[in-house]
Design an enzyme around this catalytic site. Structure first.
Site, mmCIF file in Angstrom:
data_model
loop_
_atom_site.group_PDB
_atom_site.id
_atom_site.type_symbol
_atom_site.label_atom_id
_atom_site.label_comp_id
_atom_site.label_asym_id
_atom_site.label_seq_id
_atom_site.Cartn_x
_atom_site.Cartn_y
_atom_site.Cartn_z
ATOM 1 N N THR A 12 0.852 -1.185 0.000
ATOM 2 C CA THR A 12 0.000 0.000 0.000
ATOM 3 C C THR A 12 0.892 1.242 0.000
ATOM 4 O O THR A 12 2.001 1.224 0.508
ATOM 5 C CB THR A 12 -0.942 0.020 1.219
ATOM 6 O OG1 THR A 12 -0.179 0.121 2.422
ATOM 7 C CG2 THR A 12 -1.807 -1.238 1.255
ATOM 8 N N GLY A 13 0.369 2.310 -0.579
ATOM 9 C CA GLY A 13 1.207 3.488 -0.747
ATOM 10 C C GLY A 13 2.406 3.174 -1.625
ATOM 11 O O GLY A 13 3.528 3.620 -1.362
ATOM 12 N N GLY A 14 2.160 2.436 -2.697
ATOM 13 C CA GLY A 14 3.250 1.883 -3.495
ATOM 14 C C GLY A 14 3.683 2.713 -4.681
ATOM 15 O O GLY A 14 4.498 2.243 -5.481
ATOM 16 N N GLY A 17 8.314 6.763 -2.966
ATOM 17 C CA GLY A 17 9.059 6.638 -1.730
ATOM 18 C C GLY A 17 9.341 5.215 -1.301
ATOM 19 O O GLY A 17 9.741 4.362 -2.094
ATOM 20 N N ILE A 18 9.145 4.957 -0.011
ATOM 21 C CA ILE A 18 9.440 3.640 0.556
ATOM 22 C C ILE A 18 8.601 2.553 -0.097
ATOM 23 O O ILE A 18 9.081 1.458 -0.386
ATOM 24 C CB ILE A 18 9.199 3.670 2.079
ATOM 25 C CG1 ILE A 18 10.264 4.544 2.763
ATOM 26 C CG2 ILE A 18 9.196 2.265 2.666
ATOM 27 C CD1 ILE A 18 9.982 4.836 4.224
ATOM 28 N N GLY A 19 7.313 2.850 -0.342
ATOM 29 C CA GLY A 19 6.439 1.854 -0.957
ATOM 30 C C GLY A 19 6.908 1.451 -2.338
ATOM 31 O O GLY A 19 6.975 0.263 -2.671
ATOM 32 N N SER A 138 7.422 3.931 12.729
ATOM 33 C CA SER A 138 8.334 5.070 12.620
ATOM 34 C C SER A 138 9.079 5.273 13.930
ATOM 35 O O SER A 138 8.528 5.020 15.012
ATOM 36 C CB SER A 138 7.556 6.351 12.291
ATOM 37 O OG SER A 138 8.395 7.489 12.340
ATOM 38 N N TYR A 151 0.717 12.063 14.788
ATOM 39 C CA TYR A 151 1.412 11.108 13.910
ATOM 40 C C TYR A 151 2.147 10.066 14.745
ATOM 41 O O TYR A 151 2.047 8.860 14.493
ATOM 42 C CB TYR A 151 2.380 11.857 13.004
ATOM 43 C CG TYR A 151 3.235 10.965 12.135
ATOM 44 C CD1 TYR A 151 2.720 10.397 10.969
ATOM 45 C CD2 TYR A 151 4.556 10.691 12.480
ATOM 46 C CE1 TYR A 151 3.498 9.577 10.178
ATOM 47 C CE2 TYR A 151 5.341 9.879 11.687
ATOM 48 C CZ TYR A 151 4.816 9.323 10.542
ATOM 49 O OH TYR A 151 5.590 8.507 9.761
#
Length: 247
Positions: A12-14, A17-19, A138, A151
């Site tokens: 997800t969030g792919g 960035g990191i995804g 995080s 957050y």
């Protein structure tokens, strides 16, 4: 033959960035990766980079349960179940305790906590025995950075989820672990700190290695946790932070 040959992954969030770095890494090791995110053009670019034979994009928002259903319908149609789930998508913004609004709180917790919970819950019928689930938390969950409380609390919740879900799913051989990145050089970091350059400077100055992390370094950690190389690791939290939370 790659270590994920014939396996199916969801990130997800792919689309950035990191995804994206993780999707690239998993696909390079043989997985077919399903990517989800809210921006169709970015998803299309991600699929083009990875190669359409190894990646499928499903546009959606993890905070919307109908969008998660569409994602998993696509995975189900692929016909191989699900072997790796990287619950990476998240929202972040600054607000002190005095400044927090309902909109701010709901946006952060809606994506990071509610969205992650249902991302994993709705994957359960598809997860193959022996699958690996990795949650993206995080270092901010630990360090009390001013104006990042909502957050940080949302990421602390993910660490708690990781322990509980690891216990609940272990009888199926499903390993749940958490990765906690430090300050990583991504467009998301640029957006969050655009109006707070002093925060960015503080983040970087607190890294003992003296630099931003790279998305690929988180992707390497996720690939490790997803692989048989970490077969005796369960319910753990892996800090990938250049020593930020360790020294």
């Amino acid at each position: 033959m790659g270590q994920f040959e014939g396996k199916t992954a969801v990130v997800t969030g792919g689309s950035e960035g990191i995804g994206l770095a993780t999707a690239v890494r998993l696909a390079a090791d043989g997985a077919h990766v399903f990517l989800t995110g809210r921006r169709e053009t970015a998803l299309d670019a991600a699929v083009e980079r990875i190669g359409p034979a190894s990646a499928t994009a499903v546009r959606g928002d993890i905070a919307e349960l109908a969008d998660l259903d569409r994602l998993y319908d696509a995975v189900r149609a692929h016909g191989r179940g699900l072997d790796v789930l990287f619950a990476n998508a998240a929202a972040a913004s600054f607000a002190t305790l005095e400044e927090v609004t309902e909109e701010h709180f709901d946006g952060i917790f809606g994506a990071n906590v509610r969205g992650t919970l249902f991302t994993v819950q709705k994957a359960l019928p598809l997860l193959n025995d022996g699958a690996s689930v990795i949650l993206n938390a995080s270092v901010r969950a630990d360090d009390g950075v001013a104006a990042f409380g909502t957050y940080a609390a949302s990421k602390a919740a993910l660490r708690s989820f990781g322990r509980t879900w690891a216990n609940e799913l272990k009888d199926r051989g499903i390993r749940v672990n958490t990765v906690s990145p430090g300050t990583i050089g991504t467009s998301a970091l640029d957006r969050v700190t655009a109006g707070a350059p002093e925060a960015r400077e503080r983040f970087v100055s607190n890294v003992p290695l003296g630099r931003l992390g790279r998305p690929e370094e988180i992707a390497d950690a996720v690939a490790f946790l997803a692989s048989d190389q970490s077969s005796f690791i369960l319910g753990a939290n892996l800090y990938v932070d250049g020593g930020e939370n360790q020294l």
